[in-house]
Design an enzyme around this catalytic site. Sequence first.
Site, PDB file in Angstrom:
ATOM      1  N   HIS A  65       0.860  -1.173   0.000  1.00  0.00           N
ATOM      2  CA  HIS A  65       0.000   0.000   0.000  1.00  0.00           C
ATOM      3  C   HIS A  65       0.901   1.230   0.000  1.00  0.00           C
ATOM      4  CE1 HIS A  65      -3.424   2.189   2.389  1.00  0.00           C
ATOM      5  NE2 HIS A  65      -3.261   2.668   1.175  1.00  0.00           N
ATOM      6  N   ASP A 114      -7.555  -3.134 -16.689  1.00  0.00           N
ATOM      7  CA  ASP A 114      -7.504  -1.706 -16.983  1.00  0.00           C
ATOM      8  C   ASP A 114      -7.745  -1.373 -18.460  1.00  0.00           C
ATOM      9  OD1 ASP A 114      -5.092  -3.039 -17.257  1.00  0.00           O
ATOM     10  OD2 ASP A 114      -3.926  -1.674 -16.023  1.00  0.00           O
ATOM     11  N   HIS A 128       5.575  -5.143 -14.070  1.00  0.00           N
ATOM     12  CA  HIS A 128       6.533  -4.132 -14.551  1.00  0.00           C
ATOM     13  C   HIS A 128       7.865  -4.127 -13.797  1.00  0.00           C
ATOM     14  CE1 HIS A 128       3.523  -2.476 -17.149  1.00  0.00           C
ATOM     15  NE2 HIS A 128       2.738  -2.068 -16.166  1.00  0.00           N
ATOM     16  N   ASP A 177      -3.370  -7.444 -19.184  1.00  0.00           N
ATOM     17  CA  ASP A 177      -3.390  -6.074 -18.645  1.00  0.00           C
ATOM     18  C   ASP A 177      -3.286  -5.091 -19.823  1.00  0.00           C
ATOM     19  OD1 ASP A 177      -2.412  -4.851 -15.632  1.00  0.00           O
ATOM     20  OD2 ASP A 177      -1.935  -3.584 -17.364  1.00  0.00           O
ATOM     21  N   HIS A 180      -1.507  -2.565 -20.016  1.00  0.00           N
ATOM     22  CA  HIS A 180      -0.109  -2.156 -20.171  1.00  0.00           C
ATOM     23  C   HIS A 180       0.731  -3.376 -20.565  1.00  0.00           C
ATOM     24  CE1 HIS A 180      -1.907   0.716 -17.247  1.00  0.00           C
ATOM     25  NE2 HIS A 180      -1.212   1.600 -17.962  1.00  0.00           N
TER      26      HIS A 180
HETATM   27 ZN   LIG Z   1      -1.941  -2.061 -16.203  1.00  0.00          ZN
END
Ligand SMILES: [Zn+2]
Length: 392
Positions: free
Chosen positions: A17, A262, A137, A173, A175
Amino acid sequence: MPGKALMIHHNKAMNYHFHDSHPFHPIRLELTLDLLTAAEAMKPAHIMNPRQATEQELLQIHQPTYIDAVKALSATSPNQAWLDRAEQFGLQDEDTPFFPGMHEAASYIAGGTVTAADAVMSGKCAHALHLGGGLHHALSAKAAGFCVYNDVSVAIAYVRQHYNARVLYVDTDVHHGDGVQWSFYSDPEVCTYSIHETGKYLFPGTGFVQERGEHQGYGACINIPLQPYTEDDSWMECFEQSIRRLTEHFKPDLIISQHGCDAHALDPLSHMHCSMKIYNEMPAILHSLAHTYCSGRWVAVGGGGYDIWRVVPRAWSLLWLEMTDHPLKPLLRQQPQMKLPPAWISKWQGQSSVDLPHEWLDDLTHWEGIPRRAEITAKNRESLAVALQDFP
Ligand SMILES: [Zn+2]
Ligand SMILES: [Zn+2]
């Protein structure tokens, strides 16, 4: 037992978080687990607590100095020498700022995906879902795009080492799944596939069709970059055609899929225009491929998804319904207007700044079509054709 699915979840993952206004918020997990409980689709017996990843496991993917930096910057007040180097390790930017307890939380996430992979590979269950995972990532010596340790790469390295299995990684995703791609770019036994909004307009700026792997791994990397404002039909067409061909060609022993949600039209961080339809249909394709080619072995992880109230809980719950062959799944085909459990809506509506959805799927009759639809569909077909040109 084959057929049985496990949900891998640890409360320590809730400590991943950054801060309260950061889009990658652990409430996404809570909202999803709560929706599944309200829908009577998940019981305590489905949940398995994972262990923390060991240092040895992290070191298969990450540089020792990077792990030292993550540990040092996890202190409540890190020492100045490490603060000075935080930027070099990607831990001092708006996206991925260091926070107290970061190493432990990120190690539990990596351990969760390792535990999921182990449960499936050892035959404890056929399918395992770890929604805290999907930090695709993270790079060998650098945090990026909300990701500190690359749980997926760590788990794939673990599977390679302990089971010598051929792994197909499928990243849906919005991305590009860059970190996982680079981890196995020259490995012919790990095929990485990513379908995403083109890196021309979106972070991380990679994932073009020409990225095909290198050396021995050439051909074991596939990218399907899509145009901004792509809608359901074109997304599904590109996904289904490519993933069926690829799986048949590569013949994996295990599928690990990443389920960032997303690409939905409501997502604030991308420019795609898909609906809940792709998050209902795509997992069914992966599920059938896992049974056809991998004796059912399928690990799924979470990922991005930043409309935390309207999109993420439904998308991730639909994935679990698919993995457990839940009767709601076929019912949704007959009754696309099926309602979400009212108890879930009334429990959370007070905390949400937007109206919570009332149905599992989106009612597309109110959605305006994208004016450039034909052009976008044609461009996506061109990318698909180039990505698949070397397959028999
Ligand atoms: Zn993403
Ligand atoms: Zn199954």
